[in-house]
Design an enzyme around this catalytic site. Sequence first.
Site, PDB file in Angstrom:
ATOM      1  N   HIS A   1      50.221  42.707  38.533  1.00 38.29           N
ATOM      2  CA  HIS A   1      50.259  42.337  37.108  1.00 38.29           C
ATOM      3  C   HIS A   1      49.314  41.166  36.806  1.00 38.29           C
ATOM      4  O   HIS A   1      49.639  40.286  36.013  1.00 38.29           O
ATOM      5  CB  HIS A   1      51.691  42.011  36.652  1.00 38.29           C
TER       6      HIS A   1
ATOM      7  N   ASP B   1      45.739  42.039  36.738  1.00 37.06           N
ATOM      8  CA  ASP B   1      44.424  42.610  36.389  1.00 37.06           C
ATOM      9  C   ASP B   1      44.193  42.732  34.884  1.00 37.06           C
ATOM     10  O   ASP B   1      43.064  42.898  34.457  1.00 37.06           O
ATOM     11  CB  ASP B   1      44.160  43.949  37.112  1.00 37.06           C
TER      12      ASP B   1
ATOM     13  N   SER C   1      46.946  59.246  39.462  1.00 36.09           N
ATOM     14  CA  SER C   1      46.061  59.513  38.314  1.00 36.09           C
ATOM     15  C   SER C   1      44.676  58.914  38.530  1.00 36.09           C
ATOM     16  O   SER C   1      43.665  59.572  38.265  1.00 36.09           O
ATOM     17  CB  SER C   1      46.686  59.033  36.999  1.00 36.09           C
TER      18      SER C   1
ATOM     19  N   GLU D   1      41.412  56.839  31.105  1.00 38.32           N
ATOM     20  CA  GLU D   1      42.867  56.654  31.102  1.00 38.32           C
ATOM     21  C   GLU D   1      43.340  55.862  29.874  1.00 38.32           C
ATOM     22  O   GLU D   1      44.342  56.193  29.250  1.00 38.32           O
ATOM     23  CB  GLU D   1      43.296  55.956  32.402  1.00 38.32           C
TER      24      GLU D   1
ATOM     25  N   ASP E   1      43.444  50.067  39.883  1.00 41.88           N
ATOM     26  CA  ASP E   1      43.687  51.342  40.567  1.00 41.88           C
ATOM     27  C   ASP E   1      42.401  52.145  40.707  1.00 41.88           C
ATOM     28  O   ASP E   1      42.125  52.738  41.750  1.00 41.88           O
ATOM     29  CB  ASP E   1      44.728  52.168  39.791  1.00 41.88           C
TER      30      ASP E   1
HETATM   31  C1  GLA Z   1      49.577  49.624  37.212  1.00 42.36           C
HETATM   32  C2  GLA Z   1      48.246  49.499  36.460  1.00 42.36           C
HETATM   33  C3  GLA Z   1      47.332  48.489  37.147  1.00 42.36           C
HETATM   34  C4  GLA Z   1      48.060  47.164  37.385  1.00 42.36           C
HETATM   35  C5  GLA Z   1      49.410  47.406  38.054  1.00 42.36           C
HETATM   36  C6  GLA Z   1      50.235  46.140  38.197  1.00 42.36           C
HETATM   37  O1  GLA Z   1      49.364  50.191  38.474  1.00 42.36           O
HETATM   38  O2  GLA Z   1      47.597  50.746  36.408  1.00 42.36           O
HETATM   39  O3  GLA Z   1      46.169  48.304  36.389  1.00 42.36           O
HETATM   40  O4  GLA Z   1      48.204  46.446  36.180  1.00 42.36           O
HETATM   41  O5  GLA Z   1      50.188  48.344  37.343  1.00 42.36           O
HETATM   42  O6  GLA Z   1      49.641  45.268  39.108  1.00 42.36           O
END
Ligand code: GLA
Length: 347
Positions: free
Chosen positions: A27, A29, A116, A148, A160
């Site tokens: 949490h 990014d 995804s 996305e 991700d």
């Molecule tokens: C999901 C989001 C990421 C990131 C995480 C938490 O995976 O896709 O971008 O914010 O939650 O770290």
Amino acid sequence: MGFQEVFGALPEASARAPGRVNLLGEHTDYQEGYVLPTPIPYFTQVEAGRAEGRVEAYSETLGELRARPLASPAQGDFLDYLLGVVWALREAGHPVPGARFYVRSQVPLGAGLSSSAALEVAALKALRALYRLPLSDLEVALLAQRAEVAYVGVRCGIMDQMAASLGEVGQALFLDTRTLEHENLPLPQGTRVAVLDLGLSRRLAEGGYNQRRQEAEEAARRLGVRSLREVADLCLVESLPSPLDRRARHIVSENLRVLRGVEALRKGDAGGFGALMTQSHRSLAQDYEVSLPELDALVEAALEAGALGAKLTGAGFGGAVVALVAEALWEDFQRTLRDRFPGLRLL
Ligand code: GLA
């Protein structure tokens, strides 16, 4: 089944991309922070062929064939990701007239392992090869995120897609999400990354995720900074009203944990790295409040079974736990956890 059986022609290009777990930097990014994900050795493989004016795809996992014209809106199925990447490419000025895909995925769906992002990145890399598009892996990650966010409609950060596009199995991807500078660092020798999945539903994930994003934005606004990445002094967050103080404390301390984790990796300090993972989980549970009792129990059980560290991975509110385990303990670790949680999937 294969591409040829479904589409009556041979595929012209193929590519694959892995799922990921996040070791540290959860949490952060969407507040320009640091992250440290690592790909898991489970891949989504996409074969592609040309098509005009539409996107068609067969998912082997779902046993479904779907097709829609290029301009169709998202409908909430797996084809959205593929229409989304074609849309993102066209919007960025790349001449992609359409495509057909055959998708095979080893990445568990709905477990918070970024199936995804793996699908988007694999599809983009297959399209890059198919239409000879001049795209770097970094641009692939950015286009995947754009698909996305703007097409599928999920407000994710960049972690991700970067892990799926630039990560290497056995290495942690240290990424600064503000500058997109990145570096692959080897995981500590003699350790293994374990993924513990109880199949916990992530039903609440999207609402909870968006709410946390808003709280983080509000905390940054009140502190007068562009993002919480700017805050280095933990004392500053104490002036915020509850729960914004706790939300900001998680993000600020999590960024510090990533930087310390990178130092631990450079020194090959597996124990120190594991301890930071466990601290990250406690912060996610207590300050960011994105854990569940089941995830907390899994983390404690992993630690009792000898893990060097353990935490939830991804957005939380369900999903999986990641643990760092000494190679020498791996067999015992597995046995203990399987005995304790009969439905557990251990990757
Ligand atoms: C999901 C989001 C990421 C990131 C995480 C938490 O995976 O896709 O971008 O914010 O939650 O770290």
